[in-house]
Design a protein around this motif. Structure first.
Motif, PDB file in Angstrom:
ATOM      1  N   UNK A  73      85.654  39.384   8.643  1.00 19.38           N
ATOM      2  CA  UNK A  73      84.565  38.426   8.849  1.00 19.38           C
ATOM      3  C   UNK A  73      83.357  39.121   9.471  1.00 19.38           C
ATOM      4  N   UNK A  74      83.610  40.012  10.415  1.00 21.61           N
ATOM      5  CA  UNK A  74      82.514  40.773  11.044  1.00 21.61           C
ATOM      6  C   UNK A  74      81.773  41.589   9.990  1.00 21.61           C
ATOM      7  N   UNK A  75      82.529  42.212   9.089  1.00 21.14           N
ATOM      8  CA  UNK A  75      81.904  42.998   8.026  1.00 21.14           C
ATOM      9  C   UNK A  75      81.151  42.094   7.060  1.00 21.14           C
ATOM     10  N   UNK A  76      81.812  41.002   6.629  1.00 13.98           N
ATOM     11  CA  UNK A  76      81.203  40.094   5.653  1.00 13.98           C
ATOM     12  C   UNK A  76      79.967  39.411   6.205  1.00 13.98           C
ATOM     13  N   UNK A  77      80.009  39.073   7.508  1.00 12.75           N
ATOM     14  CA  UNK A  77      78.878  38.373   8.110  1.00 12.75           C
ATOM     15  C   UNK A  77      77.625  39.221   8.217  1.00 12.75           C
ATOM     16  N   UNK A 110      77.099  42.219   6.120  1.00 12.95           N
ATOM     17  CA  UNK A 110      76.875  43.136   5.003  1.00 12.95           C
ATOM     18  C   UNK A 110      75.649  42.765   4.166  1.00 12.95           C
ATOM     19  N   UNK A 111      75.299  41.469   4.120  1.00 14.87           N
ATOM     20  CA  UNK A 111      74.088  41.035   3.419  1.00 14.87           C
ATOM     21  C   UNK A 111      72.972  40.746   4.412  1.00 14.87           C
ATOM     22  N   UNK A 112      73.320  40.028   5.499  1.00 13.90           N
ATOM     23  CA  UNK A 112      72.298  39.661   6.480  1.00 13.90           C
ATOM     24  C   UNK A 112      71.617  40.879   7.085  1.00 13.90           C
ATOM     25  N   UNK A 113      72.375  41.966   7.289  1.00 14.64           N
ATOM     26  CA  UNK A 113      71.792  43.163   7.895  1.00 14.64           C
ATOM     27  C   UNK A 113      70.725  43.778   6.998  1.00 14.64           C
ATOM     28  N   UNK A 114      70.846  43.612   5.684  1.00 15.88           N
ATOM     29  CA  UNK A 114      69.828  44.142   4.770  1.00 15.88           C
ATOM     30  C   UNK A 114      68.482  43.448   5.007  1.00 15.88           C
ATOM     31  N   UNK A 128      82.247  33.424   5.249  1.00 15.10           N
ATOM     32  CA  UNK A 128      81.335  34.212   6.081  1.00 15.10           C
ATOM     33  C   UNK A 128      80.320  34.956   5.212  1.00 15.10           C
ATOM     34  N   UNK A 129      80.760  35.441   4.074  1.00 15.88           N
ATOM     35  CA  UNK A 129      79.859  36.126   3.139  1.00 15.88           C
ATOM     36  C   UNK A 129      78.772  35.165   2.653  1.00 15.88           C
ATOM     37  N   UNK A 130      79.178  33.937   2.329  1.00 15.50           N
ATOM     38  CA  UNK A 130      78.208  32.934   1.889  1.00 15.50           C
ATOM     39  C   UNK A 130      77.197  32.631   2.992  1.00 15.50           C
ATOM     40  N   UNK A 131      77.689  32.483   4.230  1.00 13.83           N
ATOM     41  CA  UNK A 131      76.792  32.193   5.349  1.00 13.83           C
ATOM     42  C   UNK A 131      75.818  33.345   5.579  1.00 13.83           C
ATOM     43  N   UNK A 132      76.292  34.574   5.385  1.00 10.51           N
ATOM     44  CA  UNK A 132      75.426  35.743   5.542  1.00 10.51           C
ATOM     45  C   UNK A 132      74.304  35.732   4.523  1.00 10.51           C
ATOM     46  N   UNK A 133      74.629  35.300   3.296  1.00 16.54           N
ATOM     47  CA  UNK A 133      73.628  35.251   2.236  1.00 16.54           C
ATOM     48  C   UNK A 133      72.645  34.111   2.468  1.00 16.54           C
ATOM     49  N   UNK A 136      73.567  37.522  10.689  1.00 16.73           N
ATOM     50  CA  UNK A 136      74.946  37.968  10.870  1.00 16.73           C
ATOM     51  C   UNK A 136      75.610  37.257  12.042  1.00 16.73           C
ATOM     52  N   UNK A 137      74.845  37.001  13.110  1.00 16.77           N
ATOM     53  CA  UNK A 137      75.403  36.323  14.280  1.00 16.77           C
ATOM     54  C   UNK A 137      75.872  34.918  13.919  1.00 16.77           C
ATOM     55  N   UNK A 138      75.056  34.184  13.173  1.00 24.11           N
ATOM     56  CA  UNK A 138      75.417  32.824  12.767  1.00 24.11           C
ATOM     57  C   UNK A 138      76.602  32.850  11.809  1.00 24.11           C
ATOM     58  N   UNK A 139      76.586  33.766  10.846  1.00 23.72           N
ATOM     59  CA  UNK A 139      77.673  33.841   9.863  1.00 23.72           C
ATOM     60  C   UNK A 139      79.002  34.168  10.530  1.00 23.72           C
ATOM     61  N   UNK A 140      79.002  35.151  11.430  1.00 23.12           N
ATOM     62  CA  UNK A 140      80.234  35.552  12.110  1.00 23.12           C
ATOM     63  C   UNK A 140      80.695  34.470  13.084  1.00 23.12           C
ATOM     64  N   UNK A 141      79.749  33.994  13.899  1.00 21.50           N
ATOM     65  CA  UNK A 141      80.091  32.999  14.918  1.00 21.50           C
ATOM     66  C   UNK A 141      80.632  31.711  14.331  1.00 21.50           C
ATOM     67  N   UNK A 142      79.952  31.171  13.318  1.00 23.72           N
ATOM     68  CA  UNK A 142      80.386  29.911  12.716  1.00 23.72           C
ATOM     69  C   UNK A 142      81.716  30.072  11.989  1.00 23.72           C
ATOM     70  N   UNK A 143      81.902  31.179  11.305  1.00 26.20           N
ATOM     71  CA  UNK A 143      83.153  31.413  10.579  1.00 26.20           C
ATOM     72  C   UNK A 143      84.336  31.501  11.536  1.00 26.20           C
ATOM     73  N   UNK A 144      84.170  32.241  12.626  1.00 31.12           N
ATOM     74  CA  UNK A 144      85.256  32.381  13.591  1.00 31.12           C
ATOM     75  C   UNK A 144      85.524  31.067  14.311  1.00 31.12           C
TER      76      UNK A 144
END
Length: 302
Positions: A106-110, A112-116, A211-216, A221-229
């Motif tokens: 989840x950390x990676x998925x959150x 991998x897109x948002x960081x770009x 988490x990948x969807x949230x990142x996109x 990344x913080x929101x994607x990781x936090x909400x998924x977990x």
């Protein structure tokens, strides 16, 4: 390349290895396989504790009560047939670390897109000859590849660690389960372990895809990781609270634990493996379509 060049990716793998070794050591210390009487007393004590809980607590959900009753039967069967701790018990116990694998993925998925977007490198990606679908798919495959690597490491380190701690002489010990008629049956332990890890991977895939969807969608990344977990950790208590309602069977995390079908104790009476797979497929297609649609249509020129 970006993922494996980050030190955080390797730190997560190192932590997984340490946790796997730690679980093996704790199980070895708790079991004391060199002392036949000690592990027998331990099983008898656990069985007594479960029995006391079942007698005192009347509000335990039925599926949980059934599972606890099955545990008592298996403990008694092990005592009757002198099935002590083995390498397989340790490997099966470390399947609980699949939750850490999920967290790491989840950390990676959150990110991998948002960081770009955060680094401003998304424009450098999109000016390349590859289309957006290929770029997004490659990131998703890379994320799942990292998760698969961690699962392989978990299985390998667990087998080696528990083999050294408990010995490899009891590898022929069977897998014990309670059949629908209420009797304890023996099965193939290796097949069951592979099934356990495989079915545990289903929840990992669903949470990572979310988490990948949230990142996109949110580019955070913080929101994607936090909400998924948050959703992952609150789901089980929420499911137990809502288990009396039949509509909860359509909730994502009511279907991710497919191992219940191996034991014959579905969350809601009438739920089947086919039903859960259909529900999961619907969620998966929804998550991937939203990810693809948003990434395809998003304007990054500004």
């Amino acid at each position: 390349m970006k993922m494996y060049r980050r030190i955080s990716s390797w730190i997560l793998i190192a932590v997984l290895i340490l946790l796997t070794i730690g679980v093996g050591l704790l199980l070895r210390y708790d079991s004391s396989s060199d002392n036949n009487e000690q592990w027998r007393n331990g099983l008898a004590s656990k069985s007594k504790e479960i029995q006391e809980v079942l007698q005192k607590e009347q509000n335990i959900p039925q599926f949980q009560r059934t599972q606890m009753e099955k545990e008592m039967k298996i403990y008694q069967y092990r005592l009757d047939h002198n099935f002590g701790p083995s390498v397989w018990n340790g490997v099966k116990a470390t399947s609980s670390l699949m939750s850490f694998v999920t967290l790491s993925a989840v950390v990676i998925a959150g990110g991998i897109v948002a960081s770009e977007y955060n680094w401003g490198t998304i424009k450098l990606l999109l000016i390349r000859p590859q289309n957006r679908t290929k770029i997004l798919l490659s990131k998703y495959i890379a994320t799942m590849g990292y998760a698969l690597l961690m699962i392989i490491i978990l299985l390998s380190v667990s087998f080696i660690t528990n083999g050294l701690l408990f010995g490899f002489q009891e590898m022929g010990q069977p897998y014990l389960y309670v059949a629908q008629n209420g009797t304890v049956q023996e099965g193939n332990m290796l097949v069951n372990i592979l099934q356990t890890y495989g079915l545990s991977s289903v929840e990992m895939i669903m949470v990572v895809t979310f988490a990948f969807m949230m990142s996109v969608v949110f580019r955070s990344s913080a929101l994607a990781i936090g909400l998924s977990l948050f959703i992952m950790f609150i789901s089980q208590p929420l499911i137990q609270f809502l288990s009396k309602f039949s509509w909860v069977k359509y909730y994502l995390f009511a279907n991710t634990n497919l191992s219940v079908y191996l034991e014959g104790t579905p969350l809601i009476p009438g739920m089947t493996l086919t039903f859960s797979l259909i529900v999961l497929a619907g969620y998966f297609l929804g998550f991937t379509f939203i990810s693809w649609f948003v990434f395809k249509k998003r304007d990054v020129a500004a």
